[in-house]
Design an enzyme around this catalytic site. Sequence first.
Site, PDB file in Angstrom:
ATOM      1  N   ASP A 132       0.863  -1.186   0.000  1.00 47.89           N
ATOM      2  CA  ASP A 132       0.000   0.000   0.000  1.00 47.89           C
ATOM      3  C   ASP A 132       0.901   1.239   0.000  1.00 47.89           C
ATOM      4  O   ASP A 132       1.858   1.323   0.766  1.00 47.89           O
ATOM      5  CB  ASP A 132      -0.893   0.002   1.248  1.00 47.89           C
ATOM      6  CG  ASP A 132      -2.025   1.006   1.135  1.00 47.89           C
ATOM      7  OD1 ASP A 132      -3.188   0.585   1.177  1.00 47.89           O
ATOM      8  OD2 ASP A 132      -1.744   2.223   1.018  1.00 47.89           O
ATOM      9  N   ILE A 133       0.597   2.173  -0.869  1.00 49.38           N
ATOM     10  CA  ILE A 133       1.459   3.351  -1.035  1.00 49.38           C
ATOM     11  C   ILE A 133       1.337   4.320   0.151  1.00 49.38           C
ATOM     12  O   ILE A 133       2.228   5.140   0.383  1.00 49.38           O
ATOM     13  CB  ILE A 133       1.142   4.065  -2.382  1.00 49.38           C
ATOM     14  CG1 ILE A 133       2.318   4.894  -2.858  1.00 49.38           C
ATOM     15  CG2 ILE A 133      -0.121   4.881  -2.324  1.00 49.38           C
ATOM     16  CD1 ILE A 133       3.505   4.100  -3.288  1.00 49.38           C
ATOM     17  N   GLU A 151     -12.218   3.432  -1.254  1.00 51.19           N
ATOM     18  CA  GLU A 151     -11.408   4.383  -2.035  1.00 51.19           C
ATOM     19  C   GLU A 151     -11.136   3.862  -3.440  1.00 51.19           C
ATOM     20  O   GLU A 151     -11.252   4.606  -4.415  1.00 51.19           O
ATOM     21  CB  GLU A 151     -10.087   4.626  -1.297  1.00 51.19           C
ATOM     22  CG  GLU A 151      -9.178   5.627  -1.986  1.00 51.19           C
ATOM     23  CD  GLU A 151      -7.810   5.723  -1.307  1.00 51.19           C
ATOM     24  OE1 GLU A 151      -7.731   5.644  -0.057  1.00 51.19           O
ATOM     25  OE2 GLU A 151      -6.824   5.868  -2.042  1.00 51.19           O
ATOM     26  N   VAL A 152     -10.776   2.613  -3.540  1.00 58.34           N
ATOM     27  CA  VAL A 152     -10.450   2.042  -4.858  1.00 58.34           C
ATOM     28  C   VAL A 152     -11.459   0.943  -5.180  1.00 58.34           C
ATOM     29  O   VAL A 152     -11.594  -0.036  -4.437  1.00 58.34           O
ATOM     30  CB  VAL A 152      -9.010   1.476  -4.873  1.00 58.34           C
ATOM     31  CG1 VAL A 152      -8.723   0.820  -6.225  1.00 58.34           C
ATOM     32  CG2 VAL A 152      -7.987   2.591  -4.604  1.00 58.34           C
ATOM     33  N   HIS A 205      -9.857  -5.802  -3.080  1.00 54.82           N
ATOM     34  CA  HIS A 205      -8.523  -5.999  -2.491  1.00 54.82           C
ATOM     35  C   HIS A 205      -8.642  -6.326  -1.017  1.00 54.82           C
ATOM     36  O   HIS A 205      -9.580  -5.908  -0.340  1.00 54.82           O
ATOM     37  CB  HIS A 205      -7.629  -4.766  -2.683  1.00 54.82           C
ATOM     38  CG  HIS A 205      -8.227  -3.479  -2.214  1.00 54.82           C
ATOM     39  ND1 HIS A 205      -9.153  -2.782  -2.956  1.00 54.82           N
ATOM     40  CD2 HIS A 205      -8.048  -2.767  -1.077  1.00 54.82           C
ATOM     41  CE1 HIS A 205      -9.509  -1.691  -2.303  1.00 54.82           C
ATOM     42  NE2 HIS A 205      -8.848  -1.660  -1.145  1.00 54.82           N
ATOM     43  N   HIS A 237      -6.523  -5.945   2.531  1.00 52.30           N
ATOM     44  CA  HIS A 237      -5.402  -5.306   3.229  1.00 52.30           C
ATOM     45  C   HIS A 237      -4.786  -6.326   4.187  1.00 52.30           C
ATOM     46  O   HIS A 237      -5.512  -6.938   4.988  1.00 52.30           O
ATOM     47  CB  HIS A 237      -5.893  -4.129   4.089  1.00 52.30           C
ATOM     48  CG  HIS A 237      -6.426  -2.955   3.342  1.00 52.30           C
ATOM     49  ND1 HIS A 237      -5.682  -1.818   3.094  1.00 52.30           N
ATOM     50  CD2 HIS A 237      -7.640  -2.717   2.798  1.00 52.30           C
ATOM     51  CE1 HIS A 237      -6.412  -0.925   2.450  1.00 52.30           C
ATOM     52  NE2 HIS A 237      -7.613  -1.451   2.252  1.00 52.30           N
TER      53      HIS A 237
HETATM   54  P1  AMP Z   1      -9.823   1.175   0.309  1.00 47.03           P
HETATM   55  O1  AMP Z   1     -10.382   1.166  -1.100  1.00 47.03           O
HETATM   56  O2  AMP Z   1     -10.602   2.059   1.220  1.00 47.03           O
HETATM   57  O3  AMP Z   1      -9.653  -0.223   0.858  1.00 47.03           O
HETATM   58  O4  AMP Z   1      -8.370   1.829   0.247  1.00 47.03           O
HETATM   59  C1  AMP Z   1      -7.563   1.704  -0.898  1.00 47.03           C
HETATM   60  C2  AMP Z   1      -6.120   1.614  -0.497  1.00 47.03           C
HETATM   61  O5  AMP Z   1      -5.350   1.629  -1.681  1.00 47.03           O
HETATM   62  C3  AMP Z   1      -5.611   2.773   0.380  1.00 47.03           C
HETATM   63  O6  AMP Z   1      -5.033   2.247   1.569  1.00 47.03           O
HETATM   64  C4  AMP Z   1      -4.584   3.481  -0.503  1.00 47.03           C
HETATM   65  O7  AMP Z   1      -3.475   3.958   0.216  1.00 47.03           O
HETATM   66  C5  AMP Z   1      -4.179   2.372  -1.467  1.00 47.03           C
HETATM   67  N1  AMP Z   1      -3.709   2.853  -2.770  1.00 47.03           N
HETATM   68  C6  AMP Z   1      -4.316   3.746  -3.579  1.00 47.03           C
HETATM   69  N2  AMP Z   1      -3.595   3.923  -4.714  1.00 47.03           N
HETATM   70  C7  AMP Z   1      -2.506   3.121  -4.590  1.00 47.03           C
HETATM   71  C8  AMP Z   1      -1.384   2.853  -5.416  1.00 47.03           C
HETATM   72  N3  AMP Z   1      -1.234   3.463  -6.601  1.00 47.03           N
HETATM   73  N4  AMP Z   1      -0.465   1.960  -4.996  1.00 47.03           N
HETATM   74  C9  AMP Z   1      -0.608   1.341  -3.794  1.00 47.03           C
HETATM   75  N5  AMP Z   1      -1.651   1.554  -2.971  1.00 47.03           N
HETATM   76  C10 AMP Z   1      -2.585   2.421  -3.365  1.00 47.03           C
END
Ligand code: AMP
Length: 132
Positions: A29-30, A88-89, A93, A95
């Site tokens: 995770d970035i 967020e994305v 995925h 974690h």
């Molecule tokens: P969530 O969708 O709430 O589970 O969170 C999405 C996660 O993806 C967050 O912890 C971000 O920090 C992570 N994230 C977003 N863009 C990137 C990226 N380009 N590379 C790695 N992690 C990412």
Amino acid sequence: MSSVFSKIVSGEIPCYKIAENENYLAFFDINPIAKGHTLVIPKHEIDYVFDMDDDLYSGLWVFAKKVALAIEKVVPCTKIGVAVIGLEVAHAHIHLVPINGIYDIDFSKDKLKLTSDEFLELATRVSAEVQL
Ligand code: AMP
């Protein structure tokens, strides 16, 4: 439009890769909440984990287990905590977060700032421990 994670899968966006096979990819995770915080994704883009078909879904967890075992060999921790959020994305995925207490898996806390060298060094050590 493809998700940011599909762009990582296609190589359009870089990542600190931990492991991959034909169907799944794991990378740091970035914006980590702990050192070693890793995301495990299906390469096939689908938003909601519970919309995945049973084979792809169960394979994701088996793949995540292998990655978690590798992380805990490298990052000192009591356990690897697991969370599925996805707010967020919009690309399914898991974690994986090294934890010593519940406070280590608080997603609202300040994110760690790691340098690229620190990410790379840790990714090299964790990926060397993955046994697929
Ligand atoms: P969530 O969708 O709430 O589970 O969170 C999405 C996660 O993806 C967050 O912890 C971000 O920090 C992570 N994230 C977003 N863009 C990137 C990226 N380009 N590379 C790695 N992690 C990412």
